[in-house]
Design a protein around this motif. Structure first.
Motif, PDB file in Angstrom:
ATOM      1  N   LYS A   4       0.917  -1.088  -0.003  1.00  0.00           N
ATOM      2  CA  LYS A   4       0.110  -0.140  -0.098  1.00  0.00           C
ATOM      3  C   LYS A   4       0.882   1.272   0.054  1.00  0.00           C
ATOM      4  O   LYS A   4       1.702   1.368   0.851  1.00  0.00           O
ATOM      5  N   GLN A   5       0.675   2.130  -1.018  1.00  0.00           N
ATOM      6  CA  GLN A   5       1.353   3.476  -1.015  1.00  0.00           C
ATOM      7  C   GLN A   5       1.033   4.442  -0.148  1.00  0.00           C
ATOM      8  O   GLN A   5      -0.213   4.499   0.334  1.00  0.00           O
ATOM      9  N   GLN A   6       2.052   5.210   0.625  1.00  0.00           N
ATOM     10  CA  GLN A   6       1.808   6.057   1.612  1.00  0.00           C
ATOM     11  C   GLN A   6       1.073   7.176   0.951  1.00  0.00           C
ATOM     12  O   GLN A   6       1.121   7.706  -0.005  1.00  0.00           O
ATOM     13  N   ALA A   7      -0.082   7.551   1.605  1.00  0.00           N
ATOM     14  CA  ALA A   7      -0.960   9.016   1.093  1.00  0.00           C
ATOM     15  C   ALA A   7      -0.909   9.782   2.289  1.00  0.00           C
ATOM     16  O   ALA A   7      -1.311   9.404   3.524  1.00  0.00           O
ATOM     17  N   GLY A   8      -0.584  10.999   1.932  1.00  0.00           N
ATOM     18  CA  GLY A   8      -0.355  12.204   3.083  1.00  0.00           C
ATOM     19  C   GLY A   8       1.026  12.483   3.568  1.00  0.00           C
ATOM     20  O   GLY A   8       2.077  11.716   2.979  1.00  0.00           O
ATOM     21  N   PHE A   9       1.299  13.091   4.568  1.00  0.00           N
ATOM     22  CA  PHE A   9       2.391  13.403   5.077  1.00  0.00           C
ATOM     23  C   PHE A   9       2.560  12.789   6.595  1.00  0.00           C
ATOM     24  O   PHE A   9       1.623  12.596   7.258  1.00  0.00           O
ATOM     25  N   THR A  10       3.849  12.650   6.784  1.00  0.00           N
ATOM     26  CA  THR A  10       3.992  12.100   8.481  1.00  0.00           C
ATOM     27  C   THR A  10       4.002  13.067   9.237  1.00  0.00           C
ATOM     28  O   THR A  10       4.278  14.305   8.957  1.00  0.00           O
ATOM     29  N   LEU A  11       3.791  12.775  10.368  1.00  0.00           N
ATOM     30  CA  LEU A  11       3.910  13.782  11.551  1.00  0.00           C
ATOM     31  C   LEU A  11       5.187  14.532  11.785  1.00  0.00           C
ATOM     32  O   LEU A  11       5.124  15.579  11.592  1.00  0.00           O
ATOM     33  N   ILE A  12       6.254  13.953  11.418  1.00  0.00           N
ATOM     34  CA  ILE A  12       7.673  14.681  11.279  1.00  0.00           C
ATOM     35  C   ILE A  12       7.600  15.608  10.393  1.00  0.00           C
ATOM     36  O   ILE A  12       8.187  16.855  10.686  1.00  0.00           O
ATOM     37  N   GLU A  13       7.057  15.375   9.363  1.00  0.00           N
ATOM     38  CA  GLU A  13       7.027  16.434   7.956  1.00  0.00           C
ATOM     39  C   GLU A  13       6.175  17.500   8.451  1.00  0.00           C
ATOM     40  O   GLU A  13       6.521  18.551   8.075  1.00  0.00           O
ATOM     41  N   LEU A  14       5.145  17.410   8.924  1.00  0.00           N
ATOM     42  CA  LEU A  14       4.220  18.494   9.532  1.00  0.00           C
ATOM     43  C   LEU A  14       4.732  19.337  10.463  1.00  0.00           C
ATOM     44  O   LEU A  14       4.528  20.510  10.510  1.00  0.00           O
ATOM     45  N   MET A  15       5.466  18.584  11.404  1.00  0.00           N
ATOM     46  CA  MET A  15       6.460  19.226  12.595  1.00  0.00           C
ATOM     47  C   MET A  15       7.433  20.363  11.818  1.00  0.00           C
ATOM     48  O   MET A  15       7.359  21.433  12.267  1.00  0.00           O
ATOM     49  N   ILE A  16       7.874  19.925  10.779  1.00  0.00           N
ATOM     50  CA  ILE A  16       8.905  20.735  10.352  1.00  0.00           C
ATOM     51  C   ILE A  16       8.546  21.937   9.703  1.00  0.00           C
ATOM     52  O   ILE A  16       9.067  22.929   9.758  1.00  0.00           O
ATOM     53  N   VAL A  17       7.216  21.814   8.979  1.00  0.00           N
ATOM     54  CA  VAL A  17       6.540  22.624   8.275  1.00  0.00           C
ATOM     55  C   VAL A  17       6.055  23.995   9.302  1.00  0.00           C
ATOM     56  O   VAL A  17       6.331  24.977   8.983  1.00  0.00           O
ATOM     57  N   VAL A  18       5.519  23.302  10.288  1.00  0.00           N
ATOM     58  CA  VAL A  18       5.064  24.126  11.355  1.00  0.00           C
ATOM     59  C   VAL A  18       6.398  25.117  11.961  1.00  0.00           C
ATOM     60  O   VAL A  18       6.468  26.094  12.296  1.00  0.00           O
ATOM     61  N   ALA A  19       7.356  24.337  12.155  1.00  0.00           N
ATOM     62  CA  ALA A  19       8.628  25.046  12.686  1.00  0.00           C
ATOM     63  C   ALA A  19       9.071  26.149  11.871  1.00  0.00           C
ATOM     64  O   ALA A  19       9.798  27.126  12.234  1.00  0.00           O
ATOM     65  N   ILE A  20       9.189  25.704  10.503  1.00  0.00           N
ATOM     66  CA  ILE A  20       9.675  26.956   9.565  1.00  0.00           C
ATOM     67  C   ILE A  20       8.745  27.973   9.549  1.00  0.00           C
ATOM     68  O   ILE A  20       9.112  29.182   9.407  1.00  0.00           O
ATOM     69  N   ILE A  21       7.232  27.697   9.619  1.00  0.00           N
ATOM     70  CA  ILE A  21       6.392  28.746   9.637  1.00  0.00           C
ATOM     71  C   ILE A  21       6.600  29.796  10.783  1.00  0.00           C
ATOM     72  O   ILE A  21       6.582  30.951  10.743  1.00  0.00           O
TER      73      ILE A  21
END
Length: 159
Positions: A4-21
């Motif tokens: 099954k292919q991954q759909a969406g973002f992982t939690l760590i990817e989302l946390m990195i985006v929030v930190a950059i913002i």
């Protein structure tokens, strides 16, 4: 066997985006506040500088008392939500709440000053320091601008 292919973002990817913002916001908000305060000082410089013409005309025509009566000088100032106090509007009681006008020395002399005191909706850095912007006329009729309590990085060019 199918994977099954991954759909969406992982939690760590989302946390990195929030930190950059968050980092970008921490840099941008103080810069924006400085920009707002600088634009307010420039606006007050322009608004109070507009009175120089009418004050000069009054001095040259011998009308040295601020007022609306015959033979008196009405600088024609309008209320500004960035200022507090003042006397350049003879009918000062008619000013809307939360507004002020520049204070013009009364009676007018060859050394007249137009003083704008920051208040009401001005940036906190300006109101906390009781900042003022002053236009001063010398005996030859030249006007100079100066500030008191305005941080150097916020003072407009020519003042």
């Amino acid at each position: 066997m199918t994977r099954k292919q991954q759909a969406g973002f992982t939690l760590i990817e989302l946390m990195i985006v929030v930190a950059i913002i968050g980092i970008l916001a921490a840099i941008a908000i103080p810069r924006y506040q400085d920009y707002v305060a600088r634009s307010q000082v420039s606006r007050v410089m322009s608004e109070s500088g507009a009175l120089k013409t009418s004050v000069e005309e009054c001095i040259l025509n011998g009308r040295t008392v601020i007022g609306t009566g015959a033979g008196q000088c009405d600088p024609g100032a309008t209320g500004s939500n960035l200022l507090t106090g003042g006397n350049a509007a003879p009918a000062i009681a008619a000013l809307p709440a939360g507004t002020g006008v520049p204070a013009v020395t009364n009676p007018l002399t060859t050394a007249t000053t137009i003083t704008s005191t920051f208040g009401n909706n001005a940036a906190p850095v300006l109101t906390a320091a009781n900042s003022t912007l002053v236009w001063t006329r010398d005996a030859s009729g030249s006007w100079t601008c100066s500030t008191t309590g305005v941080p150097a990085n916020l003072a407009p060019t020519g003042c």
